[in-house]
Write a protein that holds these residues in place. Sequence first.
Motif, short mmCIF file in Angstrom:
data_model
loop_
_atom_site.label_atom_id
_atom_site.label_comp_id
_atom_site.label_asym_id
_atom_site.label_seq_id
_atom_site.Cartn_x
_atom_site.Cartn_y
_atom_site.Cartn_z
N ARG A 1 0.81 -1.23 0.00
CA ARG A 1 0.00 0.00 0.00
C ARG A 1 0.85 1.28 0.00
O ARG A 1 0.30 2.37 -0.19
CB ARG A 1 -0.95 -0.01 1.21
CG ARG A 1 -1.92 -1.19 1.19
CD ARG A 1 -3.03 -1.02 2.21
NE ARG A 1 -2.60 -1.09 3.59
CZ ARG A 1 -2.56 -2.21 4.32
NH1 ARG A 1 -2.95 -3.37 3.78
NH2 ARG A 1 -2.16 -2.19 5.57
N GLU B 1 2.04 3.05 2.35
CA GLU B 1 1.43 4.05 3.24
C GLU B 1 2.43 5.06 3.79
O GLU B 1 2.05 6.15 4.19
CB GLU B 1 0.73 3.34 4.41
CG GLU B 1 -0.56 2.67 4.00
CD GLU B 1 -1.22 1.90 5.15
OE1 GLU B 1 -0.91 2.18 6.32
OE2 GLU B 1 -2.04 1.01 4.86
N ASP C 1 -1.37 10.63 2.27
CA ASP C 1 -2.84 10.57 2.15
C ASP C 1 -3.38 9.16 2.37
O ASP C 1 -4.56 8.98 2.65
CB ASP C 1 -3.30 11.13 0.80
CG ASP C 1 -2.73 10.35 -0.38
OD1 ASP C 1 -1.62 9.80 -0.23
OD2 ASP C 1 -3.37 10.31 -1.44
N ARG C 2 -2.51 8.14 2.27
CA ARG C 2 -2.96 6.77 2.50
C ARG C 2 -3.04 6.42 3.99
O ARG C 2 -3.43 5.31 4.35
CB ARG C 2 -2.02 5.79 1.77
CG ARG C 2 -2.07 6.03 0.26
CD ARG C 2 -1.24 5.08 -0.54
NE ARG C 2 -1.24 5.47 -1.95
CZ ARG C 2 -0.61 4.83 -2.91
NH1 ARG C 2 0.11 3.76 -2.64
NH2 ARG C 2 -0.66 5.26 -4.16
N GLN C 3 -2.66 7.35 4.85
CA GLN C 3 -2.70 7.13 6.29
C GLN C 3 -4.01 7.63 6.92
O GLN C 3 -4.21 7.51 8.13
CB GLN C 3 -1.51 7.83 6.96
CG GLN C 3 -0.18 7.29 6.48
CD GLN C 3 1.00 8.15 6.94
OE1 GLN C 3 0.85 9.02 7.80
NE2 GLN C 3 2.16 7.91 6.37
#
Length: 377
Positions: free
Chosen positions: A118, A120, A125-127
């Motif tokens: 992923r 992250e 922004d993926r968190q």
Amino acid sequence: MASASDKNRRLLMDLLETDGNGNCVDCGVAEPKWASSTLGVFVCHSCSGLHRNISQISRVKSIFMDPWEAEEVKFIASAGNNAAVAKYEQKIPAFYYRPTNTDCMLLREQWIRAKYERKEFIFVDRQEPYSAGYREGFLWKRGRDNGQFLSRKFILSEREGALKYFNKQDAREPKAVMKIQNLNASFQPSKIGHSHGIQITYLKDNSTRNIFVYHEDGKEMVDWFNAIRAARFHYLQVAYPGAPDTVLVPKLTRNYLKEGHMEKTGPRHTEGFKKRWFTMDDRRLMYFKDPMDAYARGEVFIGSKENSYTVLAGLPPTTQGNHWQFGITIVTPDRKFLLACETEADQQGWIAAFQKVINRPMMPQEYAVEAHFKHKP
């Protein structure tokens, strides 16, 4: 004459000596014996199995048993663990839990997926699922009376300083409000009987309460765990202004020092010994009739040696009624607590856990907790 494969293996073994490569890149355990030919990292046997779950990203092989191509070795030489950490761990939030080799498989698998699959910690922004300060969703919660797991709505609100759950979908009032201030979450897969199981504890009227939850989706459960850690981190930043992350992060969540069955007797030491499930959580020794009970039957505060707390192997010679032979006496300023273990190994393990706590000087806020225990009815 050495074959090309032997030569490549020797080169790989030399690379293990390079700075950063001597420990598993994911859990930190020493002397990794596997490597990923696509990520260019060295991993332990246990983490190599988790890398197989992302085989489209990571192809792992044994350094000692599998054949290696010169190109693969050349790539690993150009990469290595330190380079991978610099790339895949660029932006890890301070509160995010970094599992070690002693943590449960779910935490370790989701850590590996978060890093490589992923990404992250490359893209902030993926968190969002765990760093937003607000989270709501449904978790399976164990019923207190019947032991069945039922779907319940949970809301974590940093602004309100609480984790709440609701018994009915349309309920206006929460069944419980758990203040972030004294919330703890700990993965307990074997106790709960589900690989994604978490035990959440909180204080109510200064007594410990347990709830047991899980979610079928492993990522969802780890996101909840890190969301709780994020909320606690921001709470502690306000409570301890100026304290460095190195002081705050160990306080976010904690695993129990030790858990297991022991026998205990009452304050007069004339009652029979009863088998109970004990949990050592920081300075609170709690005992339950059943490991999955919501409420402790009792709690004992374990202070420091400077304050007249000691632990002794064995029981007073006049003790009667214990079925298990390996005794422990905990001496507090007010009374002695008599416990018995089934095996000598259990006894030694518990004594070591108690000694660790007793050897640690008490913090100022722990004196207030101790005083409360003394005035409990």
